[in-house]
Design an enzyme around this catalytic site. Structure first.
Site, short mmCIF file in Angstrom:
data_model
loop_
_atom_site.label_atom_id
_atom_site.label_comp_id
_atom_site.label_asym_id
_atom_site.label_seq_id
_atom_site.Cartn_x
_atom_site.Cartn_y
_atom_site.Cartn_z
N LYS A 218 0.85 -1.20 0.00
CA LYS A 218 0.00 0.00 0.00
C LYS A 218 0.88 1.25 0.00
O LYS A 218 1.69 1.45 0.90
CB LYS A 218 -0.91 -0.01 1.24
CG LYS A 218 -1.67 1.30 1.48
CD LYS A 218 -2.61 1.22 2.69
CE LYS A 218 -3.22 2.58 3.04
NZ LYS A 218 -4.08 2.54 4.24
N ASP B 45 -2.43 10.03 4.25
CA ASP B 45 -3.84 9.67 4.37
C ASP B 45 -4.56 10.64 5.31
O ASP B 45 -4.49 10.52 6.53
CB ASP B 45 -3.96 8.23 4.92
CG ASP B 45 -5.40 7.77 5.03
OD1 ASP B 45 -6.29 8.48 4.50
OD2 ASP B 45 -5.64 6.70 5.63
N LYS C 209 -9.98 12.56 8.84
CA LYS C 209 -9.50 12.06 10.13
C LYS C 209 -9.44 13.20 11.14
O LYS C 209 -9.31 14.37 10.74
CB LYS C 209 -8.08 11.50 9.97
CG LYS C 209 -7.98 10.15 9.28
CD LYS C 209 -6.52 9.69 9.23
CE LYS C 209 -6.39 8.35 8.53
NZ LYS C 209 -7.09 7.23 9.20
N ASP D 290 1.66 6.12 5.73
CA ASP D 290 0.66 5.19 5.17
C ASP D 290 1.15 4.53 3.87
O ASP D 290 0.40 3.78 3.24
CB ASP D 290 -0.66 5.94 4.94
CG ASP D 290 -1.87 5.03 5.11
OD1 ASP D 290 -1.72 3.95 5.72
OD2 ASP D 290 -2.96 5.39 4.61
N ASP E 219 -12.08 7.09 4.10
CA ASP E 219 -10.85 6.80 4.86
C ASP E 219 -10.45 5.32 4.76
O ASP E 219 -9.35 4.95 5.15
CB ASP E 219 -11.06 7.21 6.33
CG ASP E 219 -9.75 7.33 7.09
OD1 ASP E 219 -8.69 7.30 6.43
OD2 ASP E 219 -9.81 7.45 8.33
N GLU F 10 -9.39 3.80 2.29
CA GLU F 10 -8.89 3.96 0.91
C GLU F 10 -7.87 2.90 0.54
O GLU F 10 -7.73 2.56 -0.63
CB GLU F 10 -8.29 5.37 0.73
CG GLU F 10 -6.84 5.54 1.21
CD GLU F 10 -6.63 5.27 2.69
OE1 GLU F 10 -7.59 5.39 3.47
OE2 GLU F 10 -5.49 4.95 3.09
N ARG G 251 -7.72 -0.28 0.97
CA ARG G 251 -8.27 -1.50 0.36
C ARG G 251 -8.71 -1.24 -1.09
O ARG G 251 -8.73 -2.16 -1.89
CB ARG G 251 -9.42 -2.04 1.23
CG ARG G 251 -10.58 -1.13 1.38
CD ARG G 251 -11.46 -1.52 2.57
NE ARG G 251 -10.90 -1.06 3.85
CZ ARG G 251 -11.45 -1.26 5.04
NH1 ARG G 251 -12.57 -1.96 5.13
NH2 ARG G 251 -10.88 -0.81 6.13
N1 BES Z 1 -4.23 4.30 7.05
C1 BES Z 1 -5.34 3.99 7.86
C2 BES Z 1 -5.06 2.93 8.91
C3 BES Z 1 -4.08 3.29 9.98
C4 BES Z 1 -4.50 3.86 11.17
C5 BES Z 1 -2.74 3.04 9.82
C6 BES Z 1 -3.60 4.18 12.15
C7 BES Z 1 -1.82 3.36 10.80
C8 BES Z 1 -2.26 3.92 11.97
C9 BES Z 1 -6.51 3.49 6.98
O1 BES Z 1 -6.54 3.98 5.70
C10 BES Z 1 -7.77 3.88 7.67
O2 BES Z 1 -7.96 5.03 7.84
N2 BES Z 1 -8.57 2.91 8.06
C11 BES Z 1 -9.77 3.18 8.73
C12 BES Z 1 -10.83 2.25 8.17
C13 BES Z 1 -12.22 2.61 8.59
C14 BES Z 1 -12.64 3.94 8.02
C15 BES Z 1 -13.15 1.53 8.10
C16 BES Z 1 -9.56 2.93 10.22
O3 BES Z 1 -8.80 2.03 10.56
O4 BES Z 1 -10.10 3.66 11.01
ZN ZN Z 2 -4.71 4.58 4.92
ZN ZN Z 3 -7.60 5.83 5.61
#
Ligand code: BES
Ligand code: ZN
Ligand code: ZN
Length: 504
Positions: free
Chosen positions: A272, A277, A284, A295, A354, A356, A358
């Protein structure tokens, strides 16, 4: 860092700090004698317990040529590679804090240690070198030094210039072999850490691609970069949707390493590459948002691993695939509720912008399966905050539809200290990512966030039977409060190289 293996007696080792490794056993049996021979006070043994990573620096060796500083270095039981790596990290990190230039590790007797650890001398030496490289790492390329104190007359070196490994005569060749390997992994890990630590204004998708092209040129593997036009022609709707809010074009980079001789396996590694992000329109919270420069850690590990594989000349065909973009809110950004069509043709309802990672991985996974028909697919991604909730910062989440592959990755984690723990991919979780309007939703509600993310990815491997997904959200980046050197860790390079080496 220059690394030399030398045969020298302790007294003639020109070094700023010499580490004497002690296991619990050798602490009991040999420490008193060793310290007395060097003219050092044995009172320290009341406190030093030889725990893995414990370092005690001693001064004032009585003998004329004893190195000015001796470090007692704990390796715990000394039976696991991880303990040696951990010890080496602490030792080198201590030397950096002390601003020392030339350090040494006493590896006399390494043969006995390796035998009791069930490892080869070369493997043990490689772990030591890898650990020293990791411990010595600091990210200072964006510091100008302009605010440093000017009145300090002493010019202290900023980094360790040389590592000496003191060896018994018969062991030099074997240790040198391990040193060469350890140096490669350490340097690829360093490259990955640098990429992770570079913030969004220094590293966009194009920069990841450029880094890959440079590495490919230097180390003899092919790199192809698809730019926005080609990504559009290919119909990579996931990557394009995430990129919609950005002023920087996306890239899709393919790294292709083919060995000269016979190839044992074809392995696809997908990383990825979200350079920053923000969450997009599903923005966020601002606290610690800066950490989201990390990220693209999955991309960094894939790039680091490809370079390491090429430099080690492993007899495997390894392909790295890196979809890269930032995830930004703007008037042109994708919005929650949008339905997009991915490269596979599968439609996705974007429940949350968020989620993104996947979306861009979906395109890359399908492309990997379709184009290269790999025997194995492994993706590495900072995919979910939920994985940190489940396993904390030190451990990555592992998902796989193949028990043997899962076990191999787990064991590699135990060997390298880059630990992973398997979580389920049971069908019951599919319920959470059903969509009323599209084939699947990119969010799965509150529970089991890392599992539903993995279930989502599984839909895009087109029935491939040997796939693993490693969620490195926790271990890829250490926050400032962790007490360790903060920032990118390069997690994944050592783990993946270990997995691949086992297949050779
Ligand atoms: N990049 C984040 C995941 C992440 C969070 C990585 C903290 C490192 C530290 C990912 O893109 C994300 O934001 N995921 C969301 C998914 C949710 C919206 C379903 C999450 O984990 O909150
Ligand atoms: Zn992310
Ligand atoms: Zn994200």
């Amino acid at each position: 860092m220059k690394i030399s293996v030398i045969k020298s007696d302790l007294e003639h080792l020109g070094t700023d700090l010499l580490a004497l490794p002690f296991s619990h056993d050798s602490l009991k049996n040999e420490a008193e004698k060793t310290l007395s021979t060097l003219g050092l006070d044995i009172q320290v043994l009341k406190d030093f317990k030889a725990e893995a990573g414990e370092v005690v620096v001693l001064y004032g060796g009585g003998k004329k040529h004893t190195p000015a500083r001796i470090a007692l270095l704990g390796v715990g039981e000394g039976k696991k590679l991880d303990e040696w790596r951990k010890a080496a990290i602490s030792f080198a990190s201590k030397a950096v804090e002390m601003k020392l230039e030339k350090i040494a590790v006493d590896c006399s007797g390494i043969e006995t240690v390796a035998a009791s650890a069930g490892q080869s001398v070369a493997t043990l030496a490689a772990a030591l070198v890898e650990g020293c490289g990791a411990g010595a790492y600091r990210f200072d390329r964006l510091k100008s030094g302009k605010l440093d104190k000017k009145n300090s007359t002493e010019k202290k070196p900023k980094k360790i210039e040389e590592l000496l490994i003191r060896a018994d005569a018969g062991m030099v060749e074997e240790i040198e072999k391990g040193v060469a390997e350890g140096k490669i992994v350490a340097s690829c890990q360093k490259m990955a850490r640098d990429l992770v630590n570079l913030p969004g204004n220094y590293l966009q998708a194009e920069d990841i691609s450029k880094g890959a092209v440079e590495s490919g040129k230097k180390h003899g593997y092919d790199v192809t970069v698809f730019h926005k036009k080609e990504i559009e022609s290919l119909g990579m709707g996931g990557l394009l949707a995430v990129n919609k809010g950005s002023v920087h074009p996306p890239t899709f980079t393919v790294l292709d390493y083919k060995p000269k001789g016979e190839t044992k396996l074809v392995v696809a590694l997908v990383g990825k590459g979200v350079t920053f992000d923000s969450g997009g329109i599903s923005l966020k919270p601002s606290e610690n948002m800066g950490e989201m420069k990390s990220d693209m850690s999955g991309a960094a590990s894939v790039l680091g691993t490809l370079e390491a594989v090429a430099r080690l000349g492993l007899p495997l065909h390894v392909i790295g695939l890196i979809p890269a973009t930032d995830n930004m809110p703007s008037g042109t950004a994708q919005t929650p509720g949008d339905v997009i069509t991915t490269y596979s043709g599968i439609t996705v309802e974007v429940g949350n912008t968020d989620a993104e990672g996947r979306l861009i991985l979906a395109d890359a996974l399908t492309y990997a399966k379709e184009k290269y028909k790999p025997d194995v697919i492994i993706d590495v991604a900072t995919l979910t905050g939920a994985c940190i909730v489940a396993l904390g910062y030190p451990v990555a989440g592992l998902f796989s539809n193949n028990d043997k592959l899962a076990e191999e990755i787990f064991q590699a984690g135990q060997q390298t200290g880059e630990k992973v723990w398997r979580l389920p991919l049971w069908e019951v979780y599919d319920e959470q990512i059903k969509s009323d309007v599209a084939d699947v939703n990119n969010t799965g509600g509150r529970g089991a966030g890392s599992v539903t993310a993995a279930k989502f990815l599984e839909k895009f491997i087109d029935g491939h039977e040997k796939w693993a997904h490693i969620d490195i959200a926790g271990p890829s980046f250490l926050p400032k409060s962790s007490g360790k050197v903060s920032g990118g860790t390069g997690f994944g390079v050592s783990l993946l190289v270990e997995v691949l080496k086992k297949w050779c």
